[in-house]
Design an enzyme around this catalytic site. Structure first.
Site, mmCIF file in Angstrom:
data_model
loop_
_atom_site.group_PDB
_atom_site.id
_atom_site.type_symbol
_atom_site.label_atom_id
_atom_site.label_comp_id
_atom_site.label_asym_id
_atom_site.label_seq_id
_atom_site.Cartn_x
_atom_site.Cartn_y
_atom_site.Cartn_z
ATOM 1 N N HIS A 122 3.960 -35.160 -5.371
ATOM 2 C CA HIS A 122 2.597 -36.071 -5.621
ATOM 3 C C HIS A 122 1.854 -34.502 -5.664
ATOM 4 O O HIS A 122 1.555 -33.317 -6.121
ATOM 5 C CB HIS A 122 3.190 -36.890 -5.175
ATOM 6 C CG HIS A 122 1.818 -37.990 -5.076
ATOM 7 N ND1 HIS A 122 1.303 -37.827 -6.643
ATOM 8 C CD2 HIS A 122 1.753 -39.564 -4.915
ATOM 9 C CE1 HIS A 122 0.496 -39.034 -6.619
ATOM 10 N NE2 HIS A 122 0.655 -40.231 -5.537
ATOM 11 N N HIS B 41 5.373 -33.741 -15.248
ATOM 12 C CA HIS B 41 5.012 -35.437 -15.511
ATOM 13 C C HIS B 41 5.630 -36.204 -15.659
ATOM 14 O O HIS B 41 6.255 -36.024 -16.739
ATOM 15 C CB HIS B 41 3.937 -35.207 -15.464
ATOM 16 C CG HIS B 41 2.646 -36.113 -14.682
ATOM 17 N ND1 HIS B 41 2.330 -37.898 -15.432
ATOM 18 C CD2 HIS B 41 1.681 -36.156 -13.976
ATOM 19 C CE1 HIS B 41 1.287 -38.334 -14.743
ATOM 20 N NE2 HIS B 41 1.032 -37.163 -13.687
ATOM 21 N N ASP C 78 -2.158 -30.223 -10.780
ATOM 22 C CA ASP C 78 -2.752 -29.300 -9.686
ATOM 23 C C ASP C 78 -2.304 -28.187 -9.825
ATOM 24 O O ASP C 78 -2.287 -27.244 -8.868
ATOM 25 C CB ASP C 78 -1.053 -29.985 -8.939
ATOM 26 C CG ASP C 78 -1.405 -31.284 -7.936
ATOM 27 O OD1 ASP C 78 -2.504 -31.643 -7.652
ATOM 28 O OD2 ASP C 78 -0.647 -32.288 -7.770
ATOM 29 N N ARG D 41 -7.507 -32.814 -17.087
ATOM 30 C CA ARG D 41 -7.498 -32.726 -16.126
ATOM 31 C C ARG D 41 -7.729 -31.402 -15.795
ATOM 32 O O ARG D 41 -8.428 -30.036 -15.585
ATOM 33 C CB ARG D 41 -6.953 -34.014 -14.510
ATOM 34 C CG ARG D 41 -7.457 -35.063 -14.464
ATOM 35 C CD ARG D 41 -6.478 -35.923 -13.970
ATOM 36 N NE ARG D 41 -5.070 -35.939 -14.044
ATOM 37 C CZ ARG D 41 -4.316 -36.157 -12.608
ATOM 38 N NH1 ARG D 41 -4.586 -36.288 -12.028
ATOM 39 N NH2 ARG D 41 -3.418 -36.015 -13.054
ATOM 40 N N SER E 253 1.171 -43.008 -4.983
ATOM 41 C CA SER E 253 0.476 -43.281 -3.784
ATOM 42 C C SER E 253 -0.253 -44.294 -3.873
ATOM 43 O O SER E 253 -0.921 -45.637 -3.208
ATOM 44 C CB SER E 253 -1.083 -42.210 -3.559
ATOM 45 O OG SER E 253 -1.508 -41.665 -5.302
#
Ligand code: NMX
Ligand code: MLT
Length: 430
Positions: A263, A309, A364, A318, A233
């Site tokens: 993504h 990843h 995610d 995160r 993105s």
């Protein structure tokens, strides 16, 4: 002049001169090479982009302007925006000035609602969000000034105007997408007393009797803000913006990339996978059941969403932040418990597959279970939340890039025939 604009106006000429000097004095220094495997392999690891808003060391995860994300989890998204743009956290008066500036620009044009309501009722929320951003392109200050002959060293300022105007309306638009798409009733007007993230929570209209959903959203909007510029993105947004397509075009294009399941859409996929697991095993699965289910997913040719990843080689900090939040606020929730159990079991399963370079959870893997717990159960919406936060990074990167005077992005492609000819030459020499 707003305090943030004044700060950028002071910083940008210095940065531009610094970059000019680096290029003039050291432009020939080689910082990376590209192998055949990298050319065919998504350019993985090729260092050919410059991004100053944030970096992602593979062994550490997100670092924003020198500060690891774990040290920023209590910050407001507006503070993060200031940090991304300037490299400093704002002082109290600076933060208030930025918040007031955003409030002033917060009115969503009426035609946006007409367009969203005219979309097919089964449109994906990401298609709705990105359409809304694109349809506002006529508001672009960059385009208006460009058409009047704006000079190159003013590009950053017009891009910054577009940033403020977009960031100001994004929470209302994203909340509107939720309420229209999932038939939640009337739109909820913005509350001018609330900060940017809290107002978004208010406009979503999800009951939050404990205030913990608002806490989660503050964390969420901070954690997803930026992830250097090589992800799909950010790279797409930056490429489109480098053609001097304004921020409405470039943000919308970048977020189209975020809507892919490899993504940002992985957050939606990941929760679906967790819920399927609980359904299949009538509640939280045992370690053995989970292991077997992960293996079944892999052998059916699918990915385990939320794991792996392209850059990270450790657990995403995160994810750690979400896990800590869940342990504090919803430790007994069965969906959260499965999320935590997947983290205990799945990396070992993925480690058995040699080709997988990173067996650890990414951002995610952790978010969906928490959103679900607090009543945001429409998981097709999750990537919109990611987008609202990531807009801060994509837009900041564009302001910095136009400030630096970077040219249009245009790497060189080669054909397979050309690669074969290079191989023939190399083989003949050996
Ligand atoms: N499950 C199954 N297979 C995987 C996984 C996974 N979680 N992660 C990597 N692989 C496979 C990958 O598909 C590739 O297979 P093949 O060679 O047959 O095409 C192989 O392992 C090598 O991939 P890597 O080099 O480890 O990873 P790559 O850099 O190509 O891709 C991702 C990175 C993130 C796309 C990949 O790990 C993945 O698909 N993960 C699951 C989806 C996901 O969670 N995406 C979210 C990323 C974070 N975000 O928000 O954007
Ligand atoms: C992101 O936050 O953009 C993702 O982790 C993907 C990436 O960095 O490649």
């Amino acid at each position: 002049m707003s305090k943030l604009r004044a700060k950028l106006a002071a910083q940008i000429p210095v940065m531009r001169d610094e970059i000019k000097k680096i290029n003039k004095d050291h432009g020939d220094l080689v910082i990376s090479e590209c192998t055949v495997a990298q050319a065919y392999g998504g350019m993985r690891g090729v260092k050919s982009l410059v991004c100053d808003t944030s970096e992602v060391p593979p062994d550490k995860g997100l670092v924003i302007r020198g500060i690891p994300i774990a040290q920023l989890t209590d910050k407001l998204p507006e503070e993060i925006l200031w940090l991304l743009l300037t490299g400093e956290l704002p002082k109290k008066d600076e933060l208030e000035d930025l918040q007031a500036e955003l409030k002033k620009r917060g009115k969503v044009p009426d035609y946006v609602w007409a367009v969203l309501r005219a979309m097919p009722p089964d449109s994906h929320p990401m298609a709705m969000l990105n359409t809304a951003i694109l349809v506002m392109e006529k508001e672009s200050v960059f385009r208006a000034r460009y058409d009047k002959g704006m000079k190159k060293d003013e590009y950053w300022d017009a891009t910054f105007e577009d940033l403020l105007n977009i960031v100001a309306v994004l929470p209302a638009i994203a909340a509107g997408v939720y309420r229209i798409r999932f038939k939640k009733g009337d739109l909820i007007p913005s509350n001018p007393k609330l900060d940017w993230g809290a107002d978004y929570v208010h406009m979503l209209g999800i009951p939050d009797p404990t205030g913990n959903f608002a806490k989660l959203m503050q964390l969420y909007l901070t954690l997803h803000c930026d992830h250097e510029s090589g992800n799909v993105s950010a790279m797409t947004g930056a490429t489109v913006n480098s053609a001097l397509s304004d921020l409405y075009y470039s943000l919308s294009a970048g977020l189209d990339g975020l809507a892919g399941p490899l993504h940002g859409l992985a957050n939606q996929e990941c929760l679906a996978w967790i819920l399927d697991t609980n359904k299949k095993f009538n509640g939280s699965p045992t370690d053995a059941q989970l292991k077997a289910y992960a293996q079944e997913t892999l052998s059916s040719g699918r990915v385990v969403p939320g794991y792996g990843h392209a850059v990270l080689r450790v657990t995403d900090p995160r994810f750690d932040a979400f896990l800590a939040f869940g342990k504090k606020y919803c430790a007994n929730d069965p969906v959260f418990q499965t999320v935590a159990k997947v983290f205990d079991v799945v990396p070992d399963v993925l480690k058995q597959i040699q080709k997988i370079k990173d067996p650890w959870p990414n951002v995610d893997a952790g978010s969906g279970g928490l959103l679900y717990h607090f009543g945001l159960t429409e998981f097709a919406y999750y990537t919109v939340l990611f987008s609202v936060s990531r807009a801060l990074g994509i837009c900041s990167q564009a302001v910095v890039a136009r400030g630096a005077g970077l040219p249009i992005t245009r790497p060189k492609s080669v054909t397979t025939k050309w690669i074969q000819s290079q191989i023939a030459k190399a083989t003949a020499k050996a």
